[in-house]
Design a protein around this motif. Structure first.
Motif, PDB file in Angstrom:
ATOM      1  N   MET A 160       0.834  -1.203   0.000  1.00 48.75           N
ATOM      2  CA  MET A 160       0.000   0.000   0.000  1.00 48.75           C
ATOM      3  C   MET A 160       0.863   1.244   0.000  1.00 48.75           C
ATOM      4  O   MET A 160       1.620   1.466   0.922  1.00 48.75           O
ATOM      5  CB  MET A 160      -0.843   0.018   1.273  1.00 48.75           C
ATOM      6  CG  MET A 160      -2.163  -0.664   1.130  1.00 48.75           C
ATOM      7  SD  MET A 160      -3.329  -0.031   2.343  1.00 48.75           S
ATOM      8  CE  MET A 160      -2.271   0.383   3.724  1.00 48.75           C
ATOM      9  N   ALA A 161       0.726   2.023  -1.013  1.00 46.62           N
ATOM     10  CA  ALA A 161       1.478   3.277  -1.006  1.00 46.62           C
ATOM     11  C   ALA A 161       0.603   4.351  -0.381  1.00 46.62           C
ATOM     12  O   ALA A 161      -0.609   4.213  -0.292  1.00 46.62           O
ATOM     13  CB  ALA A 161       1.864   3.666  -2.420  1.00 46.62           C
ATOM     14  N   GLU A 217       4.321  13.264  -0.621  1.00 47.39           N
ATOM     15  CA  GLU A 217       4.212  11.865  -1.016  1.00 47.39           C
ATOM     16  C   GLU A 217       5.584  11.313  -1.379  1.00 47.39           C
ATOM     17  O   GLU A 217       5.856  10.136  -1.173  1.00 47.39           O
ATOM     18  CB  GLU A 217       3.260  11.731  -2.204  1.00 47.39           C
ATOM     19  CG  GLU A 217       1.845  12.124  -1.834  1.00 47.39           C
ATOM     20  CD  GLU A 217       0.838  11.762  -2.914  1.00 47.39           C
ATOM     21  OE1 GLU A 217       1.148  10.885  -3.744  1.00 47.39           O
ATOM     22  OE2 GLU A 217      -0.241  12.355  -2.913  1.00 47.39           O
ATOM     23  N   ASP A 218       6.436  12.177  -1.918  1.00 42.44           N
ATOM     24  CA  ASP A 218       7.772  11.731  -2.280  1.00 42.44           C
ATOM     25  C   ASP A 218       8.579  11.317  -1.055  1.00 42.44           C
ATOM     26  O   ASP A 218       9.330  10.349  -1.093  1.00 42.44           O
ATOM     27  CB  ASP A 218       8.529  12.841  -3.022  1.00 42.44           C
ATOM     28  CG  ASP A 218       8.046  12.975  -4.451  1.00 42.44           C
ATOM     29  OD1 ASP A 218       7.259  12.103  -4.888  1.00 42.44           O
ATOM     30  OD2 ASP A 218       8.436  13.939  -5.121  1.00 42.44           O
ATOM     31  N   GLN A 219       8.398  12.094   0.040  1.00 44.86           N
ATOM     32  CA  GLN A 219       9.101  11.729   1.282  1.00 44.86           C
ATOM     33  C   GLN A 219       8.608  10.377   1.789  1.00 44.86           C
ATOM     34  O   GLN A 219       9.390   9.540   2.222  1.00 44.86           O
ATOM     35  CB  GLN A 219       8.850  12.790   2.364  1.00 44.86           C
ATOM     36  CG  GLN A 219       9.657  14.057   2.179  1.00 44.86           C
ATOM     37  CD  GLN A 219       9.297  15.083   3.234  1.00 44.86           C
ATOM     38  OE1 GLN A 219       8.127  15.311   3.523  1.00 44.86           O
ATOM     39  NE2 GLN A 219      10.309  15.702   3.824  1.00 44.86           N
ATOM     40  N   PHE A 271       7.207   7.952   0.025  1.00 49.10           N
ATOM     41  CA  PHE A 271       7.637   6.850  -0.842  1.00 49.10           C
ATOM     42  C   PHE A 271       9.117   6.534  -0.615  1.00 49.10           C
ATOM     43  O   PHE A 271       9.518   5.371  -0.608  1.00 49.10           O
ATOM     44  CB  PHE A 271       7.379   7.177  -2.320  1.00 49.10           C
ATOM     45  CG  PHE A 271       7.844   6.076  -3.250  1.00 49.10           C
ATOM     46  CD1 PHE A 271       7.211   4.833  -3.236  1.00 49.10           C
ATOM     47  CD2 PHE A 271       8.918   6.253  -4.112  1.00 49.10           C
ATOM     48  CE1 PHE A 271       7.638   3.802  -4.054  1.00 49.10           C
ATOM     49  CE2 PHE A 271       9.359   5.231  -4.933  1.00 49.10           C
ATOM     50  CZ  PHE A 271       8.720   3.999  -4.909  1.00 49.10           C
ATOM     51  N   TYR A 272       9.897   7.566  -0.426  1.00 44.60           N
ATOM     52  CA  TYR A 272      11.320   7.356  -0.158  1.00 44.60           C
ATOM     53  C   TYR A 272      11.495   6.462   1.081  1.00 44.60           C
ATOM     54  O   TYR A 272      12.258   5.497   1.065  1.00 44.60           O
ATOM     55  CB  TYR A 272      12.003   8.710   0.056  1.00 44.60           C
ATOM     56  CG  TYR A 272      13.507   8.661   0.131  1.00 44.60           C
ATOM     57  CD1 TYR A 272      14.277   8.704  -1.023  1.00 44.60           C
ATOM     58  CD2 TYR A 272      14.168   8.587   1.354  1.00 44.60           C
ATOM     59  CE1 TYR A 272      15.665   8.672  -0.968  1.00 44.60           C
ATOM     60  CE2 TYR A 272      15.554   8.560   1.428  1.00 44.60           C
ATOM     61  CZ  TYR A 272      16.300   8.602   0.257  1.00 44.60           C
ATOM     62  OH  TYR A 272      17.665   8.575   0.325  1.00 44.60           O
ATOM     63  N   CYS A 273      10.760   6.777   2.138  1.00 44.21           N
ATOM     64  CA  CYS A 273      10.826   5.973   3.367  1.00 44.21           C
ATOM     65  C   CYS A 273      10.309   4.556   3.096  1.00 44.21           C
ATOM     66  O   CYS A 273      10.922   3.575   3.513  1.00 44.21           O
ATOM     67  CB  CYS A 273      10.004   6.606   4.485  1.00 44.21           C
ATOM     68  SG  CYS A 273      10.654   8.184   5.042  1.00 44.21           S
ATOM     69  N   ASN A 274       9.167   4.462   2.403  1.00 45.50           N
ATOM     70  CA  ASN A 274       8.604   3.141   2.070  1.00 45.50           C
ATOM     71  C   ASN A 274       9.656   2.294   1.355  1.00 45.50           C
ATOM     72  O   ASN A 274       9.838   1.117   1.654  1.00 45.50           O
ATOM     73  CB  ASN A 274       7.401   3.273   1.115  1.00 45.50           C
ATOM     74  CG  ASN A 274       6.162   3.847   1.776  1.00 45.50           C
ATOM     75  OD1 ASN A 274       5.260   4.302   1.098  1.00 45.50           O
ATOM     76  ND2 ASN A 274       6.102   3.828   3.098  1.00 45.50           N
ATOM     77  N   GLN A 275      10.337   2.911   0.405  1.00 50.55           N
ATOM     78  CA  GLN A 275      11.310   2.166  -0.391  1.00 50.55           C
ATOM     79  C   GLN A 275      12.452   1.644   0.469  1.00 50.55           C
ATOM     80  O   GLN A 275      13.101   0.663   0.133  1.00 50.55           O
ATOM     81  CB  GLN A 275      11.852   3.054  -1.523  1.00 50.55           C
ATOM     82  CG  GLN A 275      12.289   2.254  -2.762  1.00 50.55           C
ATOM     83  CD  GLN A 275      13.384   1.264  -2.488  1.00 50.55           C
ATOM     84  OE1 GLN A 275      14.434   1.608  -1.943  1.00 50.55           O
ATOM     85  NE2 GLN A 275      13.148  -0.015  -2.833  1.00 50.55           N
ATOM     86  N   ILE A 319      10.350   1.335   5.400  1.00 47.75           N
ATOM     87  CA  ILE A 319       9.666   1.986   6.518  1.00 47.75           C
ATOM     88  C   ILE A 319       8.206   2.221   6.108  1.00 47.75           C
ATOM     89  O   ILE A 319       7.953   2.892   5.096  1.00 47.75           O
ATOM     90  CB  ILE A 319      10.357   3.330   6.844  1.00 47.75           C
ATOM     91  CG1 ILE A 319      11.830   3.076   7.200  1.00 47.75           C
ATOM     92  CG2 ILE A 319       9.639   4.056   7.965  1.00 47.75           C
ATOM     93  CD1 ILE A 319      12.696   4.320   7.208  1.00 47.75           C
ATOM     94  N   ASP A 320       7.259   1.670   6.837  1.00 48.47           N
ATOM     95  CA  ASP A 320       5.864   1.832   6.420  1.00 48.47           C
ATOM     96  C   ASP A 320       5.387   3.272   6.652  1.00 48.47           C
ATOM     97  O   ASP A 320       6.049   4.065   7.320  1.00 48.47           O
ATOM     98  CB  ASP A 320       4.937   0.790   7.079  1.00 48.47           C
ATOM     99  CG  ASP A 320       4.831   0.967   8.577  1.00 48.47           C
ATOM    100  OD1 ASP A 320       4.984   2.098   9.070  1.00 48.47           O
ATOM    101  OD2 ASP A 320       4.595  -0.036   9.278  1.00 48.47           O
ATOM    102  N   THR A 321       4.235   3.585   6.075  1.00 49.70           N
ATOM    103  CA  THR A 321       3.759   4.966   6.055  1.00 49.70           C
ATOM    104  C   THR A 321       3.594   5.549   7.450  1.00 49.70           C
ATOM    105  O   THR A 321       3.972   6.690   7.720  1.00 49.70           O
ATOM    106  CB  THR A 321       2.431   5.035   5.274  1.00 49.70           C
ATOM    107  OG1 THR A 321       2.700   4.572   3.952  1.00 49.70           O
ATOM    108  CG2 THR A 321       1.884   6.441   5.210  1.00 49.70           C
ATOM    109  N   ILE A 370       9.186  11.677  10.178  1.00 50.50           N
ATOM    110  CA  ILE A 370       9.222  13.033   9.614  1.00 50.50           C
ATOM    111  C   ILE A 370       8.786  14.061  10.665  1.00 50.50           C
ATOM    112  O   ILE A 370       9.403  15.119  10.818  1.00 50.50           O
ATOM    113  CB  ILE A 370       8.326  13.116   8.352  1.00 50.50           C
ATOM    114  CG1 ILE A 370       8.924  12.245   7.241  1.00 50.50           C
ATOM    115  CG2 ILE A 370       8.187  14.558   7.872  1.00 50.50           C
ATOM    116  CD1 ILE A 370       7.986  11.940   6.091  1.00 50.50           C
TER     117      ILE A 370
END
Lengths: 481, 251
Positions: free
Chosen positions: A1-2, A428-430, A432-436, A439-441, A448
């Motif tokens: 899930m993004a 959203e970019d921050q 996604f960067y963490c997700n990648q 690190i989950d949302t 952050i």
């Protein structure tokens, strides 16, 4: 899930108040309503001397003539002051010698809050004076402090045991007529804490008080007075939680700090009162007056983490009266759902070479409104006064608001005043960067937000910083996990 | 390890990937080249699971598992790493703290305890030496005020820390001077084993002198129009992409 804005919003909405439970303790509660008889009865109940009763009555008469202020950037249904009970105390026994005598249900409440007294007692370095529905039920570490001549007790006890100190300082920083809520508090304050640090003494431990509102429909009117005598130092911690309730609960506290020549007071607050549910129903009204006065070379630091309450109206301030005195204000205010916060500080520069620093971090989510309101005032005799203010706002979602109202009044041409402000949004970019990076949302938002708040979190005493970080996460995350 | 079959993806109404087929085995280095707008970065984002892109057809399979319903963070836990073309800034979060969180989240997903602080320190020391990174750099806020070169070096440092199975380097060479390029490339080469794989996305042949690929694929208009060995890069450098564009049209 993004992560999407939509999902984030949903997650934030489902957040529930973690400490929302209600403890049923038999209470000795006054009937609703306020008049001179009630004020006298409160004073009598607390076995106060006559001067104190008179002081309260004077405040009540002033309050009767005052209007509730409306200039803050908040909207709410004004409380019906005649529909509130002004006194409530856990009643089984007025005083406890040891924990064994404390109502087991009360102890259980503390345990669920994660502040078991047993643990607190063992936690060297932290003395706890717990205020539950207005009457202090436990005071620890009193002995250790006593050896240094430090007085740390409930304000009621101080009025009885140290009347000369209380009488000399009470109302000198926040006079009865200061404002509507301060006047009300002066008339009916139920209890609170008193602290006196003698000349040249460095308080060896962090002093802390946990406040808690527990009785349905009971307003809480805490009164705190901290006096640091010449050359002394004290760090005072205040943390709050309250059970969930349908009707709004009024809280109008007054805190007065007095730092005499060369003294230093650090006052840290973590406030987590019930913010209301996700529809904006219920929640605490937090109308607080906090102010400190600095004499020569003295320093006062306010640090606050405000995550709770439906409506917050709070401006911890410093009067920099003495030459070379220093005032600091570090604040994190988080609002979610329908919360409203109007908070900030006043730095009143009167003495020469006075300095002040203001760092304010506002985080808004949901449909909440978060305002910073600050005044930097430099008097005509305050030569070389300096101020630095920084106000940062972080927005989450598209329905919340962040507002900044900085006021500056300089009457001395040598003053140097700086103001910086930023507004940003979690991108959203921050996320996604963490997700990648795995690190989950939810964790990413916490990371952050913690990064954003770091300058202020760093100012908190160690044990408090951990709690505050946890609170930020609870306040902003979904109910997952 | 990675198998991409007939992958189509679009953002909003615009189709960007139009049927990509690619197989990457453990131990291999693949380079993906192509002109601007050919879909290189989109391919990287789709493999990493960015939801701005909608996969309309085809599949991405990692170790026999279709990644369709796997979240970006779970793909990361399974060993997918993307070195971003434009790494984002996260103010107030140090590189060290960020890495600590990333590593422990991955460990948590695998049912492991947090990495002990001692081991974490050791790992940081090793990997920062490998990439010639000053330790002071690690206490700075993530990418905040970093130069282009520092950002890219930091991406490779994160790759070193996370030890991914499949690393995708999206234009890691852009913004790097020749010395930084060498350091970054050396880092990548040292991290290369027979069990992992690397996909290098680049415009230019220059990076491929340092990271030598086993295969090169040329992407044009959302499709791989030519595949070959490292010699292909030299040919491209010489003839430009137009040569392939024409060839694609002729086909």
């Amino acid at each position: 899930m993004a992560y999407t804005e939509e999902e984030l919003k949903k997650e934030l909405e489902t957040k529930e108040y973690e400490y929302g439970f209600y403890t049923d303790i038999e209470s000795d509660t006054f009937p609703n309503g306020l008049n001179e008889e009630v004020v006298i009865a409160i004073s009598k109940k607390k076995e106060e001397p006559e001067w104190m009763t008179e002081w309260r009555l004077e405040a009540f008469r002033i309050w009767k003539e005052m209007e509730e202020p409306e200039w803050a950037n908040v909207t709410y249904d004004k409380p019906d002051f005649q529909a509130i009970s002004y006194y409530s105390a856990p009643n089984k026994k007025p005083k406890y010698d040891s924990l064994d005598e404390v109502d087991p249900e009360l102890l259980d409440t503390f345990k669920r809050l994660g502040i078991s007294l047993d643990e607190q007692k063992k936690l060297a370095g932290v003395a706890v004076d717990i205020v539950m529905d207005s009457v202090s039920v436990a005071t620890t570490f009193k002995k250790t402090l006593g050896e240094k001549g430090i007085i740390f007790c409930s304000i009621s006890e101080a009025i009885r045991e140290h009347p000369e100190l209380v009488r000399k300082h009470l109302g000198t920083v926040v006079p009865q007529k200061d404002n509507f809520y301060a006047a009300l508090n002066s008339a009916v304050f139920s209890d609170g804490s008193f602290c006196y640090i003698p000349k040249g003494v460095r308080c060896p431990m962090e002093l802390s008080t946990y406040f808690r509102i527990n009785q349905a429909g009971t307003g809480q009117f805490e009164r705190t007075l901290v006096v640091a005598d010449e050359g002394s130092y004290v760090s005072y911690l205040e943390g709050c939680t309250a059970p969930s309730r349908d009707e709004n609960q009024l809280h109008a506290a007054v805190v007065e700090l007095i730092a005499l020549d060369d003294a230093e007071i650090k006052y840290s607050t973590v406030q987590n009162w019930f913010p209301g549910n996700k529809e904006g129903k219920g929640g605490v009204f937090n109308f607080v007056t906090k102010r400190g006065i600095c004499e020569k070379n003295a320093k006062i630091s306010w640090t606050q983490v405000e995550t709770g309450s439906a409506v917050t109206w709070k401006y911890p301030s410093c009067i920099l009266k003495g030459d070379n005195s220093i005032g600091e204000f570090y604040s994190i205010a988080v609002t979610n759902n329908f919360q409203q916060a109007d908070t900030g500080t006043k730095m009143i520069h009167l003495g020469k070479n006075t300095r002040s620093t203001i760092i304010s971090k506002g985080i808004s989510a949901g449909k909440s409104q978060n305002s910073y309101r600050g005044l930097v005032q430099v008097g005509s005799r305050a030569a070389n006064a300096r101020n630095f203010s920084q106000c940062d706002s972080l927005l989450m979602g598209n329905e919340c608001g962040a507002h900044t109202f900085p006021y500056i009044e300089a009457k001395n041409s040598t003053a140097q005043i700086e103001h910086e402000a930023t507004t940003s949004k979690i991108g959203e970019d921050q996320i996604f960067y963490c997700n990648q990076r795995g690190i989950d949302t939810e964790k990413a938002i916490a990371l952050i937000v913690n990064g954003f708040s770091k300058e202020v979190l760093n100012k908190l005493p160690m044990e408090f910083a951990v709690e505050a970080q946890k609170l930020l996460e609870i306040s902003l995350e979904g109910s997952v996990g | 390890m990675l198998k991409i079959n007939n992958l189509h993806a679009r953002v909003e109404d615009k189709e960007i990937l139009k049927g990509i087929n690619l197989t990457v085995n453990a131990g291999e280095v693949h380079a993906i080249m192509g002109p601007n707008g050919s879909g290189k970065s989109t391919l990287a984002s789709v493999i990493a699971g960015k939801e701005d892109f909608e996969v309309t057809e085809g599949e991405v399979i990692l170790d026999e598992e279709n990644l369709e319903d796997v979240s970006p963070e779970d793909r990361a836990h399974k060993g997918v790493f993307l070195s971003f073309q434009y790494p984002v800034e996260i103010p107030g979060v140090s590189v060290t703290n960020f890495m600590k969180t990333a590593i422990n989240e991955s460990r948590k997903a695998k049912g492991l305890e947090d990495m002990p602080a001692k081991d974490m320190l050791k790992l940081i020391r090793e990997k920062s030496e490998l990439l010639e990174i000053d330790r002071k750099f690690l206490s700075r806020s993530l990418n905040e005020g970093f130069s282009g070169g520092e950002k890219k070096r930091n991406e490779i440092f994160q790759m070193a820390m996370l030890e991914p199975k499949l690393a995708i380097l999206d234009e890691t060479d852009s913004g790097l001077d020749i010395d930084a390029l060498r350091v970054v490339a050396n880092g990548v080469n040292k991290l290369k084993t027979k069990d992992n794989a690397v996909i290098v996305i680049t415009h230019y042949q220059r990076l491929l002198e340092y990271i030598v690929p086993d295969f090169i694929h040329v992407l044009h208009d959302g499709k791989i129009v030519k595949s070959g060995t490292k010699e292909l890069a030299l040919e491209l450098e010489e003839k430009g992409y137009d040569w392939l564009k024409n060839e694609a049209v002729v086909k």
